[in-house]
Design a protein around this motif. Sequence first.
Motif, PDB file in Angstrom:
ATOM      1  N   LEU A 187      61.281  46.519  50.456  1.00  0.00           N
ATOM      2  CA  LEU A 187      61.348  47.774  51.178  1.00  0.00           C
ATOM      3  C   LEU A 187      61.780  48.858  50.193  1.00  0.00           C
ATOM      4  O   LEU A 187      62.749  48.688  49.449  1.00  0.00           O
ATOM      5  CB  LEU A 187      62.352  47.691  52.336  1.00  0.00           C
ATOM      6  N   THR A 196      50.934  47.105  51.406  1.00  0.00           N
ATOM      7  CA  THR A 196      52.078  47.977  51.656  1.00  0.00           C
ATOM      8  C   THR A 196      51.841  48.773  52.931  1.00  0.00           C
ATOM      9  O   THR A 196      50.772  49.345  53.114  1.00  0.00           O
ATOM     10  CB  THR A 196      52.303  48.943  50.478  1.00  0.00           C
ATOM     11  N   GLN A 245      66.182  41.128  56.197  1.00  0.00           N
ATOM     12  CA  GLN A 245      64.895  40.486  56.485  1.00  0.00           C
ATOM     13  C   GLN A 245      65.110  39.043  56.923  1.00  0.00           C
ATOM     14  O   GLN A 245      65.235  38.154  56.104  1.00  0.00           O
ATOM     15  CB  GLN A 245      63.982  40.546  55.258  1.00  0.00           C
ATOM     16  N   TYR A 271      68.852  47.347  55.076  1.00  0.00           N
ATOM     17  CA  TYR A 271      67.944  46.497  55.844  1.00  0.00           C
ATOM     18  C   TYR A 271      68.275  45.027  55.617  1.00  0.00           C
ATOM     19  O   TYR A 271      68.936  44.656  54.651  1.00  0.00           O
ATOM     20  CB  TYR A 271      66.481  46.810  55.502  1.00  0.00           C
ATOM     21  N   TYR A 283      57.009  49.143  53.113  1.00  0.00           N
ATOM     22  CA  TYR A 283      57.258  47.703  53.082  1.00  0.00           C
ATOM     23  C   TYR A 283      56.047  47.020  52.465  1.00  0.00           C
ATOM     24  O   TYR A 283      54.904  47.231  52.901  1.00  0.00           O
ATOM     25  CB  TYR A 283      57.504  47.150  54.484  1.00  0.00           C
ATOM     26  N   ILE A 312      61.668  42.786  59.660  1.00  0.00           N
ATOM     27  CA  ILE A 312      62.699  43.516  58.940  1.00  0.00           C
ATOM     28  C   ILE A 312      63.502  44.323  59.954  1.00  0.00           C
ATOM     29  O   ILE A 312      62.959  44.888  60.894  1.00  0.00           O
ATOM     30  CB  ILE A 312      62.142  44.434  57.826  1.00  0.00           C
ATOM     31  N   HIS A 362      56.529  38.438  59.133  1.00  0.00           N
ATOM     32  CA  HIS A 362      57.639  39.201  58.556  1.00  0.00           C
ATOM     33  C   HIS A 362      58.398  39.917  59.668  1.00  0.00           C
ATOM     34  O   HIS A 362      57.803  40.443  60.600  1.00  0.00           O
ATOM     35  CB  HIS A 362      57.116  40.262  57.585  1.00  0.00           C
TER      36      HIS A 362
END
Length: 148
Positions: A90, A59, A83, A81, A115, A125, A123
């Motif tokens: 999130l 995280t 992704q 958000y 996150y 976002i 990743h």
Amino acid sequence: MKNRVNYKFSVNYYLWIVLFTAVFSLIFIGCKDKLEIQYVYGFELKTMPVPKKIKLGETIEIRCELIREGKYDKAKYYIRYFQPDGSGELMMDDGTLFQPNDLYPLSKESFRLYYTSRSAESHVIDVYVQDNFGNVVQSSFSFSHDSD
């Protein structure tokens, strides 16, 4: 002599009329019926630096601050958000777990997002903050997978 007095009288008379007209114009034409009040102010989302790599299950904290150009009591802010790459969750610092593309009210100007990686890949976002007047700001965060 009488002509000279009439001439001074007529010049002074016309000067007073011009002066009165100018003052009248400035006072009444320059005034508006309504006071202009600005309701819409720009804003931006400032964040602290975040790590570039993330492990599966790790995280990461994202510290955010909403910087407003002006204050209007009835301005409301929302966050969502998206992704495009990777898989993760999130969450807001109050425990709200976000669903992608859902809009959530933002009740404070300084907040933290968390996150959590749910896949062993890169990743991305995109976080969007918008106000109730249609203004939107976006911040993107990219994390590469850390296999160590």
